[in-house]
Write a protein that holds these residues in place. Structure first.
Motif, PDB file in Angstrom:
ATOM      1  N   ALA A 162       6.052  -5.915  -4.985  1.00  0.00           N
ATOM      2  CA  ALA A 162       5.382  -4.719  -4.433  1.00  0.00           C
ATOM      3  C   ALA A 162       5.189  -3.675  -5.528  1.00  0.00           C
ATOM      4  O   ALA A 162       4.140  -3.025  -5.625  1.00  0.00           O
ATOM      5  CB  ALA A 162       6.213  -4.137  -3.290  1.00  0.00           C
ATOM      6  N   ASN A 163       6.201  -3.560  -6.377  1.00  0.00           N
ATOM      7  CA  ASN A 163       6.134  -2.601  -7.481  1.00  0.00           C
ATOM      8  C   ASN A 163       4.993  -2.963  -8.441  1.00  0.00           C
ATOM      9  O   ASN A 163       4.182  -2.113  -8.825  1.00  0.00           O
ATOM     10  CB  ASN A 163       7.506  -2.655  -8.192  1.00  0.00           C
TER      11      ASN A 163
ATOM     12  N   CYS B 192      -4.003  -9.158 -12.045  1.00  0.00           N
ATOM     13  CA  CYS B 192      -3.432  -8.656 -10.780  1.00  0.00           C
ATOM     14  C   CYS B 192      -3.175  -9.788  -9.790  1.00  0.00           C
ATOM     15  O   CYS B 192      -2.325  -9.645  -8.906  1.00  0.00           O
ATOM     16  CB  CYS B 192      -4.305  -7.550 -10.177  1.00  0.00           C
TER      17      CYS B 192
ATOM     18  N   ALA C 218      -3.005  -2.012  -8.286  1.00  0.00           N
ATOM     19  CA  ALA C 218      -3.939  -1.353  -7.364  1.00  0.00           C
ATOM     20  C   ALA C 218      -4.337   0.013  -7.920  1.00  0.00           C
ATOM     21  O   ALA C 218      -5.476   0.447  -7.817  1.00  0.00           O
ATOM     22  CB  ALA C 218      -3.296  -1.210  -5.993  1.00  0.00           C
TER      23      ALA C 218
ATOM     24  N   HIS D  62       3.359  -3.208   0.632  1.00  0.00           N
ATOM     25  CA  HIS D  62       3.965  -1.948   1.071  1.00  0.00           C
ATOM     26  C   HIS D  62       4.502  -2.115   2.492  1.00  0.00           C
ATOM     27  O   HIS D  62       5.629  -1.728   2.794  1.00  0.00           O
ATOM     28  CB  HIS D  62       2.931  -0.821   1.000  1.00  0.00           C
TER      29      HIS D  62
ATOM     30  N   SER E 102      -6.878  -5.896  -5.071  1.00  0.00           N
ATOM     31  CA  SER E 102      -5.618  -5.343  -5.598  1.00  0.00           C
ATOM     32  C   SER E 102      -5.034  -4.337  -4.605  1.00  0.00           C
ATOM     33  O   SER E 102      -3.825  -4.273  -4.410  1.00  0.00           O
ATOM     34  CB  SER E 102      -5.840  -4.705  -6.976  1.00  0.00           C
TER      35      SER E 102
ATOM     36  N   SER F  88      -1.536  -4.726  -2.424  1.00  0.00           N
ATOM     37  CA  SER F  88      -0.526  -3.678  -2.530  1.00  0.00           C
ATOM     38  C   SER F  88      -0.164  -3.134  -1.141  1.00  0.00           C
ATOM     39  O   SER F  88       1.008  -2.885  -0.838  1.00  0.00           O
ATOM     40  CB  SER F  88      -1.048  -2.562  -3.430  1.00  0.00           C
ATOM     41  N   LYS F  89      -1.182  -2.969  -0.280  1.00  0.00           N
ATOM     42  CA  LYS F  89      -0.915  -2.456   1.075  1.00  0.00           C
ATOM     43  C   LYS F  89      -0.061  -3.432   1.874  1.00  0.00           C
ATOM     44  O   LYS F  89       0.870  -3.033   2.576  1.00  0.00           O
ATOM     45  CB  LYS F  89      -2.244  -2.198   1.806  1.00  0.00           C
TER      46      LYS F  89
ATOM     47  N   ALA G  76       2.393  -4.887  -7.809  1.00  0.00           N
ATOM     48  CA  ALA G  76       1.082  -4.815  -7.133  1.00  0.00           C
ATOM     49  C   ALA G  76       0.600  -3.371  -7.011  1.00  0.00           C
ATOM     50  O   ALA G  76      -0.602  -3.097  -7.118  1.00  0.00           O
ATOM     51  CB  ALA G  76       1.175  -5.472  -5.762  1.00  0.00           C
ATOM     52  N   GLU G  77       1.532  -2.457  -6.788  1.00  0.00           N
ATOM     53  CA  GLU G  77       1.145  -1.044  -6.681  1.00  0.00           C
ATOM     54  C   GLU G  77       0.545  -0.571  -8.007  1.00  0.00           C
ATOM     55  O   GLU G  77      -0.445   0.157  -8.045  1.00  0.00           O
ATOM     56  CB  GLU G  77       2.379  -0.207  -6.326  1.00  0.00           C
TER      57      GLU G  77
END
Ligand code: FMN
Ligand code: SF4
Length: 465
Positions: A369-370, A433, A376, A398, A390, A394-395, A372-373
């Motif tokens: 998640a880190n 990504c 994004a 999250h 991306s 990330s969503k 991917a954020e």
């Protein structure tokens, strides 16, 4: 036991070594430049003459030097693509953006031995008939930019840079250009756009290969900081001697940034391929092993874009024996030699040579998640699959890390990731990504499914579904 081999960082960490030019000169600094500038035309058997710059280019080709910025492309080959017939000026850009998460090697050179970079650049410029060069440095490296500025002024004061360098009639200016802190500015064509004063939107290749249509649509060489430093050593020792360092097709040294759950995180310079991933993590010379009571869970071998390895994973590696016969031995992830080719064969890459170690305390979903954020946030937004994909990934991650996941999120993530790379995007950010998501979910699928399923069950009980 493999040892560090300090070629680029030979002096950087010596007590009393300072970044000023006097210290550099006392340690033999700029001798390679003097050697390069003094090269006389060489007669070839066919009657042609090889100029000094051509001899340097030949040496770089013979050295087998591969780019240290990420892709590991042959430096000599890249230089051979430069359009020398267009009549346009040729530019050289040093990529000092160092934005790949986990990477912290170029800044060591810039902070501790800036003249080594300048020497490598001046030789590379001389070899390629460049009279104007830039160091594109990441905005956050405020101190690094100041140090380089000072080094440029010092070199100018000694006639090592500027007009009529060392009296041989060669002119070169080097300018520092500070970025404003965007990952995509590390991508060479995005960097060029940024240098031209525009948004760093990467350009499509073809036609915009920098060697032909680069800065101001002129032939341009973009090389990483560490790559350019190597040129100094290639001139000093000769391309063939340089090629003896490291392993075949993976020559020279690399500075490895080692971070995460090891006792001794830091940067370690090794001969390429002479240490394995396991040795880099566990040997006392390098990472010194994991924290007490912990076991290894995963390793990202080449910066956050590289596909993750799971502890215990095995790979078939092509090896050629002394009899010339090819074999396919099975190798544990920890026994993979840390070089360009072995990591590619194992389905990942050495990228910017940044190893990120994760022990069994790591929540793998949180870790992804880190990452991917970050992607994004950093997508430049030009290509729909990258911009939207991306963000969607990330969503979804999250949600998964905030108690709102679904069991099918693992499949959903892979579906999005599979639809980003593969020629659908302008630049390799699309791959960068997607690869973490594809590999994390493929190798740790159970954790993603379990997290999503637990969230779903709880939400159902709470009547939220
Ligand atoms: C998204 C992205 C980010 C990149 N970031 C960097 C970077 O920070 N530093 C770097 O040297 N190369 C980076 N690269 C690679 C450059 O595009 C280019 O290949 C490299 O600077 C060439 O130098 P080399 O041949 O000496 O490795 C990046 C590539 C991509 C696709
Ligand atoms: S792949 Fe992503 S970062 Fe690269 S140009 Fe397209 S939108 Fe921008």
């Amino acid at each position: 036991m493999p040892q560090e081999y300090k070629l680029i960082l030979k002096h950087a960490d010596e007590p009393g070594y300072t970044p000023d030019i006097e210290c550099y000169l006392r340690h033999g600094g700029y001798d390679a430049l003097k050697k390069a500038l003094a090269l006389q035309p060489k007669d070839l058997p066919d009657g042609r003459k090889l100029s000094g710059p051509e001899q340097i280019r030949q040496g770089v080709m013979a050295s087998g030097l591969r780019g240290r910025g990420g892709a590991g492309f042959s430096c000599g080959l890249k230089w051979s693509f430069v359009d020398r017939k267009s009549g346009k000026p040729i530019y050289l850009i040093c990529n000092a953006d160092e934005s790949e998460p986990g990477t912290f090697k170029d800044r060591q050179i810039i902070h501790k031995d800036p003249h080594q970079l300048l020497e490598g650049m001046i030789i590379s410029c001389f070899a390629n008939d460049v009279h104007l060069a830039y160091i594109y440095i990441r905005g956050e490296f405020v101190e690094g930019a100041k140090i380089l500025d000072r080094a440029i002024e010092e070199a100018k004061a000694k006639n090592i840079l500027g007009k009529n360098i060392l009296g041989i009639g060669y002119d070169l200016e080097i300018y520092i250009h500070r970025g404003a802190g965007a990952y995509i500015c590390g991508e060479e064509t995005g960097l060029i756009e940024s240098l031209e004063g525009k948004r760093p939107y990467p350009r499509i290749k073809p036609p915009y290969f920098p060697a032909v249509l680069g800065l101001w649509m002129c032939p341009t060489i973009v090389n990483n900081v560490e790559t350019l430093c190597n040129v100094k050593h290639i001139v000093a020792m000769g391309g063939t001697e340089f090629a003896k360092l490291g392993t075949p097709n993976n020559t020279g040294t690399r500075i490895v940034s080692l971070s995460g759950h090891v006792k001794k995180p830091g940067y370690y310079e090794i001969e390429v391929g002479k240490a394995t991933i396991g040795q880099l993590i566990f040997d006392a010379n390098f990472g010194g092993g994991l924290r007490p009571g912990r076991s290894l869970k995963a390793v990202i071998p080449g910066g956050s874009s590289a596909k993750v390895f799971k502890a215990g994973e095995k790979f078939k590696l092509k090896r050629r024996g002394p009899d010339g016969k090819e074999t396919l031995p099975e190798v544990d992830m920890l026994d993979l030699p840390y070089d360009f080719d072995s990591l590619i064969q194992a389905g990942s890459m050495s990228g910017s040579s940044a190893i990120i170690v994760m022990d069994d305390s790591t929540d793998i979903v949180e870790a992804l998640a880190n990452i991917a954020e970050f992607y994004a946030h950093e997508s430049c937004g030009q290509c729909t699959p990258c911009r939207e994909g991306s963000l969607w990934m990330s969503k979804a991650l999250h949600r998964l890390t905030h108690g709102e996941g679904r069991a099918q999120d693992a499949d959903y993530l892979v579906k999005i990731a599979d639809n980003i790379p593969g020629g659908r995007t302008i630049c390799a950010f699309g791959e960068a990504c997607a690869w973490p998501v594809q590999s994390f979910v493929a190798k740790f699928r159970d954790e993603f499914v379990a997290k999503g399923a637990a969230d779903e069950e709880r939400q159902a009980k709470e009547g939220k579904l």
